[in-house]
Design a protein around this motif. Structure first.
Motif, PDB file in Angstrom:
ATOM      1  N   LEU A  26      10.446 -14.295  -2.716  1.00 13.15           N
ATOM      2  CA  LEU A  26       9.062 -13.800  -2.697  1.00 13.15           C
ATOM      3  C   LEU A  26       8.284 -14.220  -3.947  1.00 13.15           C
ATOM      4  O   LEU A  26       7.212 -14.822  -3.819  1.00 13.15           O
ATOM      5  N   GLU A 193       0.330   1.685  -3.346  1.00 11.37           N
ATOM      6  CA  GLU A 193       0.081   1.139  -2.005  1.00 11.37           C
ATOM      7  C   GLU A 193      -1.397   0.768  -1.815  1.00 11.37           C
ATOM      8  O   GLU A 193      -1.712  -0.221  -1.185  1.00 11.37           O
ATOM      9  N   LEU A 194      -2.288   1.583  -2.378  1.00 12.31           N
ATOM     10  CA  LEU A 194      -3.704   1.373  -2.060  1.00 12.31           C
ATOM     11  C   LEU A 194      -4.600   0.955  -3.214  1.00 12.31           C
ATOM     12  O   LEU A 194      -5.684   0.449  -2.983  1.00 12.31           O
ATOM     13  N   TYR A 233     -12.178  -5.183   4.715  1.00 12.51           N
ATOM     14  CA  TYR A 233     -10.811  -4.738   5.017  1.00 12.51           C
ATOM     15  C   TYR A 233     -10.315  -3.742   3.959  1.00 12.51           C
ATOM     16  O   TYR A 233      -9.743  -2.695   4.279  1.00 12.51           O
ATOM     17  N   ALA A 237      -9.648   0.313   4.258  1.00 10.30           N
ATOM     18  CA  ALA A 237      -8.353   0.941   3.942  1.00 10.30           C
ATOM     19  C   ALA A 237      -8.558   2.126   3.010  1.00 10.30           C
ATOM     20  O   ALA A 237      -7.895   3.165   3.155  1.00 10.30           O
ATOM     21  N   ASP A 249       5.818   3.107   5.352  1.00  5.75           N
ATOM     22  CA  ASP A 249       6.045   2.909   3.911  1.00  5.75           C
ATOM     23  C   ASP A 249       6.092   4.264   3.202  1.00  5.75           C
ATOM     24  O   ASP A 249       6.892   4.486   2.311  1.00  5.75           O
ATOM     25  N   ASP A 263       3.007  -4.501  -3.592  1.00  8.51           N
ATOM     26  CA  ASP A 263       1.724  -3.854  -3.909  1.00  8.51           C
ATOM     27  C   ASP A 263       1.064  -4.443  -5.151  1.00  8.51           C
ATOM     28  O   ASP A 263      -0.144  -4.655  -5.175  1.00  8.51           O
ATOM     29  N   VAL A 267       0.209  -8.717  -3.011  1.00  9.71           N
ATOM     30  CA  VAL A 267      -1.106  -8.501  -2.375  1.00  9.71           C
ATOM     31  C   VAL A 267      -2.234  -9.177  -3.176  1.00  9.71           C
ATOM     32  O   VAL A 267      -2.940 -10.039  -2.638  1.00  9.71           O
ATOM     33  N   PHE A 304      -8.812  -3.202  15.608  1.00  7.50           N
ATOM     34  CA  PHE A 304      -8.019  -2.608  14.518  1.00  7.50           C
ATOM     35  C   PHE A 304      -8.492  -1.181  14.218  1.00  7.50           C
ATOM     36  O   PHE A 304      -7.715  -0.232  14.210  1.00  7.50           O
ATOM     37  N   ARG A 386       7.908  -5.684  11.372  1.00  3.80           N
ATOM     38  CA  ARG A 386       7.529  -4.278  11.192  1.00  3.80           C
ATOM     39  C   ARG A 386       7.498  -3.547  12.536  1.00  3.80           C
ATOM     40  O   ARG A 386       7.928  -2.410  12.644  1.00  3.80           O
TER      41      ARG A 386
HETATM   42  C1  LIG Z   1       6.378  -8.570  -0.285  1.00  2.00           C
HETATM   43  C2  LIG Z   1       6.966  -8.243   1.021  1.00  2.00           C
HETATM   44  C3  LIG Z   1       6.951  -9.393   1.965  1.00  2.00           C
HETATM   45  C4  LIG Z   1       6.487  -7.033   1.699  1.00  2.00           C
HETATM   46  C5  LIG Z   1       5.360  -6.331   1.033  1.00  2.00           C
HETATM   47  C6  LIG Z   1       4.656  -5.521   1.994  1.00  2.00           C
HETATM   48  C7  LIG Z   1       3.372  -4.936   1.437  1.00  2.00           C
HETATM   49  C8  LIG Z   1       2.529  -6.039   0.851  1.00  2.00           C
HETATM   50  C9  LIG Z   1       2.674  -4.244   2.589  1.00  2.00           C
HETATM   51  C10 LIG Z   1       3.556  -3.139   3.205  1.00  2.00           C
HETATM   52  C11 LIG Z   1       2.592  -2.272   3.894  1.00  2.00           C
HETATM   53  C12 LIG Z   1       1.345  -2.490   3.429  1.00  2.00           C
HETATM   54  C13 LIG Z   1       0.147  -1.905   3.903  1.00  2.00           C
HETATM   55  C14 LIG Z   1      -1.069  -2.365   3.463  1.00  2.00           C
HETATM   56  C15 LIG Z   1      -1.141  -3.469   2.456  1.00  2.00           C
HETATM   57  C16 LIG Z   1       0.117  -4.306   2.380  1.00  2.00           C
HETATM   58  C17 LIG Z   1       1.367  -3.472   2.292  1.00  2.00           C
HETATM   59  C18 LIG Z   1       1.414  -2.745   0.970  1.00  2.00           C
HETATM   60  C19 LIG Z   1      -2.360  -1.694   3.880  1.00  2.00           C
HETATM   61  C20 LIG Z   1      -2.761  -0.781   2.736  1.00  2.00           C
HETATM   62  C21 LIG Z   1      -3.464  -2.739   4.120  1.00  2.00           C
HETATM   63  C22 LIG Z   1      -4.751  -2.100   4.622  1.00  2.00           C
HETATM   64  C23 LIG Z   1      -4.488  -1.328   5.906  1.00  2.00           C
HETATM   65  O1  LIG Z   1      -5.680  -0.722   6.340  1.00  2.00           O
HETATM   66  C24 LIG Z   1      -3.445  -0.253   5.657  1.00  2.00           C
HETATM   67  C25 LIG Z   1      -2.165  -0.952   5.210  1.00  2.00           C
HETATM   68  C26 LIG Z   1      -0.989  -0.008   5.114  1.00  2.00           C
HETATM   69  C27 LIG Z   1       0.280  -0.811   4.919  1.00  2.00           C
END
Ligand SMILES: CC(C)CCC[C@@H](C)[C@H]1CC=C2C3=C(CC[C@@]21C)[C@@]1(C)CC[C@H](O)C[C@@H]1CC3
Ligand SMILES: NC(=O)C1=CN([C@@H]2O[C@H](COP(=O)(O)OP(=O)(O)OC[C@H]3O[C@@H](n4cnc5c(N)ncnc54)[C@H](OP(=O)(O)O)[C@@H]3O)[C@@H](O)[C@H]2O)C=CC1
Length: 418
Positions: A26, A193-194, A233, A237, A249, A263, A267, A304, A386
């Protein structure tokens, strides 16, 4: 270390070997993308243009900036919230409380950045620092995950996540041992996360737009579209922040390297790839095509948001007039499953909408490079995986009722295709 009793969940992500591979792959992928985006040929599948030395990656200033950013977002998290929401019921029947002030944090960050820029803050210098910043974020995520792992050693068994406690150090470090690591009321997983990553992502996008304006006189239409779509987007969120409390999560996964790195580093630095690409590879885009791409994004967003809101409204109050007429099936847990409306079309309509939007974010970058489509390809793989994880959890939760749902709604994400 012996796994705690009753927590022998099946191993995911290919077990310890898969976890070790992902921990290496990664960050390597992230740096590859950052290097390739600024190179002339911008070939996703080619070798990186060069291998950066440590002097190019390591900068104490970048680390300071990264920590200041985390500190700022933490301070905004601690400000009084318009609402405090309760999470899902935990093993010990208690519920945690979470501040709902993410959108407020976004607006306050925008105000602070606006003030900073008008006072001479060189935001357009940020793109030049992406490499050391990504390195600092990776280092921070790694050290943070170590601390989380150590914290979990003294956590009570009831605080541990169902996965992430296999007894294998690498696997548990990757997946995360503690479900909701907190210091007092500060919830690390919910915060990460956010806030820092998502808001950091749009800030990087904005810096790229400003640098393009400096270089070429004004930002291109393609850059405006990418910035606008992704801001929508992220704002969405944070506006619907409470919905994150029902994601796997938060409910199921521990907080370890996967989410900390995802996170804090993945991202902001890979989700901004289209804007990075556009800065170094300007693409002509006319209004007719731009309007068509906006339409695709709008359709994706409509699905969505419609799907997510329908499920959230139903879960909060099944007799809400907006969802009361929808057909449902009962389950042994007392919770019902929607089988009409968006959730009667496919079993994950929200993923479908999200994927359509992902495509719209890449299209402004033209069709001659694969690189800007990385997000769409990665996201397809992430959501397929997922969806599979969620199906297994739902089967465990709902048993026969889930089988019935799968029969009534046979497609997972794309109607008649998958
Ligand atoms: C690095 C790995 C491949 C996995 C990392 C996964 C994370 C980047 C994502 C896991 C679930 C996420 C969610 C969101 C962003 C990405 C991560 C943190 C959101 C906050 C994106 C906006 C949506 O409206 C809600 C999402 C919830 C899950
Ligand atoms: N940009 C990114 O990187 C990412 C974005 N996302 C987005 O985040 C959002 C949340 O995704 P995610 O947490 O994965 O999953 P979902 O929001 O799809 O939640 C899945 C849960 O919904 C409930 N559910 C499933 N089917 C039904 C039904 N028919 N009726 C009622 N409830 C049902 C089940 O939980 P229960 O029954 O217990 O309520 C299930 O576990 C999505 O829009 C996704 O696209 C997600 C990951 C990464």
């Amino acid at each position: 270390m012996a796994p705690p009793q009753g927590s022998r969940a099946p191993l995911e992500f290919g077990g310890p070997l898969g976890a070790a591979a992902l921990m290496l792959l990664l960050p390597v992928t992230m740096f590859h993308l950052l290097l390739v985006a600024r190179s002339g040929p911008a070939r996703l599948l080619g070798p990186p243009p060069y291998l950066p030395g440590l002097e190019e990656l390591w900068s104490p200033w970048a680390l300071l900036l990264c920590l200041t950013w985390l500190g700022l977002q933490a301070a905004l998290y601690l400000l009084p919230a318009r609402k405090v929401a309760e999470g899902q019921e935990l093993k010990d029947k208690s519920r945690l409380r979470y501040p709902i002030n993410g959108f407020q944090a976004l607006v306050l960050t925008a105000l602070l950045v606006g003030l900073g820029v008008s006072a001479g803050l060189p935001l357009s210098a940020l793109p030049e620092m992406l490499l050391p910043l990504a390195f600092a974020a990776t280092l921070t995520a790694f050290i943070f995950s170590l601390l989380l792992y150590l914290k979990a050693l003294v956590a009570p068994a009831s605080a541990l996540a169902p996965g992430g406690n296999s007894g294998n150090l690498i696997y548990d470090f990757f997946l995360g041992r503690e479900l909701n690591p907190r210091i007092c009321s500060f919830d690390f997983k919910y915060f990460c996360e956010l806030r820092p990553g998502l808001i950091g992502w749009v800030l990087i996008n904005l810096a790229l737009l400003m640098q393009e304006a400096e270089l070429r006189g004004s930002p291109s239409l393609a850059m405006w579209l990418v910035n606008g779509f992704q801001l929508l987007y992220v704002a969405d969120a944070l506006w619907y922040e409470e919905a994150v409390l029902t994601t796997m999560d938060i409910i199921h996964d521990g907080f370890g390297f996967m989410l900390a790195f995802g996170d804090l580093a993945w991202v902001p630095f890979t989700y901004s790839l289209q804007a990075q690409f556009l800065l170094y590879h300007p693409q002509p885009l006319g209004w007719p095509l731009a309007s068509f791409i906006c339409l695709i994004n709008a359709v994706g967003y409509y699905i969505f948001r419609g799907a997510n809101s329908q499920k959230n409204t139903f879960r909060k109050n099944p007799s809400d007039p907006r969802v009361a007429d929808l057909e449902t099936i009962s389950t042994a847990t007392g919770r019902r499953l929607l089988v009409s409306g968006w959730w009667g079309m496919v079993r994950h309509p929200n993923y479908l909408g999200d994927l359509i939007m992902a495509l719209a974010w890449s299209l402004p970058c033209g069709v001659f490079h694969l690189l800007p489509y990385f997000y769409f390809l990665y996201f397809t793989a992430l959501l397929v995986h997922r969806e599979d994880r969620d199906e297994r959890q739902c089967l465990q939760k709902y048993g026969l009722a889930w089988h019935e749902y799968c029969q009534r709604v046979p497609y997972r994400i794309v109607p008649y295709v998958y």
